[in-house]
Design a protein around this motif. Sequence first.
Motif, mmCIF file in Angstrom:
data_model
loop_
_atom_site.group_PDB
_atom_site.id
_atom_site.type_symbol
_atom_site.label_atom_id
_atom_site.label_comp_id
_atom_site.label_asym_id
_atom_site.label_seq_id
_atom_site.Cartn_x
_atom_site.Cartn_y
_atom_site.Cartn_z
ATOM 1 N N THR A 93 1.347 -1.772 0.024
ATOM 2 C CA THR A 93 0.064 -0.340 -0.207
ATOM 3 C C THR A 93 0.911 0.907 0.290
ATOM 4 O O THR A 93 0.098 2.633 -0.959
ATOM 5 C CB THR A 93 -0.635 -0.087 1.412
ATOM 6 O OG1 THR A 93 -1.472 -1.055 1.309
ATOM 7 C CG2 THR A 93 -1.773 1.209 1.669
ATOM 8 N N SER B 23 1.424 3.628 -3.440
ATOM 9 C CA SER B 23 0.631 5.363 -3.030
ATOM 10 C C SER B 23 2.323 5.695 -3.496
ATOM 11 O O SER B 23 2.234 6.988 -4.268
ATOM 12 C CB SER B 23 0.457 5.649 -2.141
ATOM 13 O OG SER B 23 1.271 5.232 -1.351
ATOM 14 N N THR C 176 -4.450 9.175 -8.233
ATOM 15 C CA THR C 176 -4.893 7.897 -6.949
ATOM 16 C C THR C 176 -5.122 7.049 -8.368
ATOM 17 O O THR C 176 -5.415 5.481 -7.243
ATOM 18 C CB THR C 176 -5.490 8.474 -6.136
ATOM 19 O OG1 THR C 176 -6.955 10.017 -6.780
ATOM 20 C CG2 THR C 176 -4.996 9.924 -4.803
ATOM 21 N N SER D 66 1.320 9.542 -5.251
ATOM 22 C CA SER D 66 -0.082 10.148 -4.303
ATOM 23 C C SER D 66 0.268 9.448 -2.782
ATOM 24 O O SER D 66 0.511 9.278 -2.118
ATOM 25 C CB SER D 66 -1.322 9.189 -4.893
ATOM 26 O OG SER D 66 -0.920 8.069 -4.308
ATOM 27 N N ASN D 67 -0.857 11.081 -1.671
ATOM 28 C CA ASN D 67 -0.962 11.104 -0.708
ATOM 29 C C ASN D 67 -1.169 8.966 -0.430
ATOM 30 O O ASN D 67 -2.233 8.894 -1.099
ATOM 31 C CB ASN D 67 -1.250 11.607 0.020
ATOM 32 C CG ASN D 67 -1.870 11.457 1.592
ATOM 33 O OD1 ASN D 67 -2.433 10.967 2.212
ATOM 34 N ND2 ASN D 67 -0.934 12.704 1.502
ATOM 35 N N LEU D 68 -0.610 8.645 0.505
ATOM 36 C CA LEU D 68 -1.008 7.195 1.304
ATOM 37 C C LEU D 68 -2.590 7.340 1.834
ATOM 38 O O LEU D 68 -3.407 6.371 1.624
ATOM 39 C CB LEU D 68 -0.043 7.054 2.299
ATOM 40 C CG LEU D 68 -0.344 5.811 2.901
ATOM 41 C CD1 LEU D 68 -0.355 4.155 2.282
ATOM 42 C CD2 LEU D 68 0.116 5.472 4.220
ATOM 43 N N HIS E 231 -4.795 8.056 -0.999
ATOM 44 C CA HIS E 231 -4.715 6.621 -1.957
ATOM 45 C C HIS E 231 -5.850 5.652 -1.089
ATOM 46 O O HIS E 231 -6.746 4.746 -2.328
ATOM 47 C CB HIS E 231 -3.390 5.687 -2.238
ATOM 48 C CG HIS E 231 -3.063 4.053 -2.202
ATOM 49 N ND1 HIS E 231 -3.319 3.963 -3.588
ATOM 50 C CD2 HIS E 231 -2.596 3.228 -1.421
ATOM 51 C CE1 HIS E 231 -3.231 2.306 -3.881
ATOM 52 N NE2 HIS E 231 -3.078 2.538 -3.032
ATOM 53 N N SER F 287 -2.080 4.572 -8.516
ATOM 54 C CA SER F 287 -1.817 4.052 -7.496
ATOM 55 C C SER F 287 -3.243 3.115 -7.620
ATOM 56 O O SER F 287 -3.012 1.513 -6.586
ATOM 57 C CB SER F 287 -1.945 4.102 -5.901
ATOM 58 O OG SER F 287 -2.985 5.255 -6.162
ATOM 59 N N ARG F 288 -4.675 3.482 -7.209
ATOM 60 C CA ARG F 288 -5.182 1.820 -6.569
ATOM 61 C C ARG F 288 -5.897 0.822 -8.112
ATOM 62 O O ARG F 288 -5.461 -0.096 -7.664
ATOM 63 C CB ARG F 288 -7.184 3.141 -7.287
ATOM 64 C CG ARG F 288 -8.104 2.044 -7.062
ATOM 65 C CD ARG F 288 -9.420 2.797 -6.703
ATOM 66 N NE ARG F 288 -9.495 2.911 -8.387
ATOM 67 C CZ ARG F 288 -10.463 2.983 -8.810
ATOM 68 N NH1 ARG F 288 -11.398 3.723 -7.498
ATOM 69 N NH2 ARG F 288 -11.347 3.738 -9.756
#
Length: 485
Positions: free
Chosen positions: A175, A179, A402, A184-186, A189, A405-406
């Motif tokens: 995870t 991110s 995001t 992207s911000n954790l 995300h 990252s997803r």
Amino acid sequence: MTTNEVKRPTVGMALVPITLALLIFIVGIGVLQFQAELMLIFAGVLFAIFAVLYGHKWVTILTVMGEKIKTALPAILILFSIGLLIGTWMVSGTIPFFVFYGLEIINPSHLYVLAFIVTAIVSTCTGTSWGAAGTIGVALMSIAQTMDLSMAITAGAVVSGAYFGDKLSPLSDTTNMSSLAAGSNLYEHIKHMMYTSIPSSIIAVIVFYFVGLQIDSNPAQVTSIDEMLNGISELFNLNPIVLLPAVIVISGSLMKKNPLIVLFCSAVTAMIVALLFQNATVANLFTSAVEGFNTEMLGVAPDLISEDIQELLNRGGLYSMYNATFFVFCAFFFASALEVSQALNVILEKVITYLRSIGSVIFASLLTGFTVINCTSNALVTYFLIKDIYGDVYKKRNLHPTNLSRSMEDSVTITEALMPWTVSGVFMATTLGVGNFEFMPWAIFNLGGIVFSALYGFLAPYTNSFGIRKLDETVNEKESSQRAG
């Protein structure tokens, strides 16, 4: 072409080894059910020959392989640590404790849904799918075996729950790395992943609940459970102290301690607990850790222990992970030859030129992530490769990082365990004792992620981009906060 001149293959030529490798995997592993290790070696040799024909040197492939093994060394050590943990948790009575009270408390009709929920809670708390499956997952599989329930469905529920936490826990390395790779911000995300995780989880719970309702208890099943309870209570001293090794794993994970140190400390604690509370000698402890636990260690005559109990409890140890570790080397040989050949890169670069819509961009990145993780068995490498290939494409389509990252999580993190030729796939099959293709249809959470990610992309023009975050949304949010300030 000289052997010293390195050239990139054309798309047409690159498709040749890719197609042949797919045939090797699909026919060799999927249809004929040959050993995955040998098929990986065959496919690796195929790409190695292809790479040499285009001017690369054999030593380059070995160098790349060495780098991959170096980066994967922590995962390999964790693989051995889980085998160590299972063996010591067995002799200490930790796993038997979970099995005993699970058999007493759990209604067979609810086991599947509880397997998903309980494993999801453990993996979320610890941030590791391997740890959750290798501890509470093993206990749940033992309970299902005793209750004569479907091992495939139970394994699917365990894998689904294990990857729920691996995907959503802020403690999870995948995870954090996905991110980071996407920029992207954790926590943004994790929040964005709820769009695919929540519906996937709801479907999983519904399916496991209603499938469980079809289970009919019968006298033979009740007798088997009673025999197992009696056998376990005769073998082990089941007091609350035997839970200490499990408490150490959960506490260490929550405190973000090094997983290898945490697992080792838990195993040592389990050995001490076994020495103090179980009828085990020091020699038994080390044998359990290395070769695996055997019920004969506890001083009960073998003829007094049923074969079912022996089959249930005799497992674990470092040796149990040797095959999986050998598989890692085969997988990295294949991945190294593929990387050096540049065949996959050439094809992906061509595919990008045809991407026009949001749906096509997201679907292509999902398909690429799934393909690459199956070829490399290295999530970190896959994340950064996907970022390099699709980062600018997502930006051009006004898609927030995001989304990327997803897509990485939904196509890489939670799908790797489904295939028998990946490192995580081998770990899950080895640990749970069920083949990947057997539990794959029941790994509902894992399958749901990639489906919902693709659906949000293709339906974006008709749903006002529900489940899709745009870059201009971030700009509007900043402007609003500035005005408010």
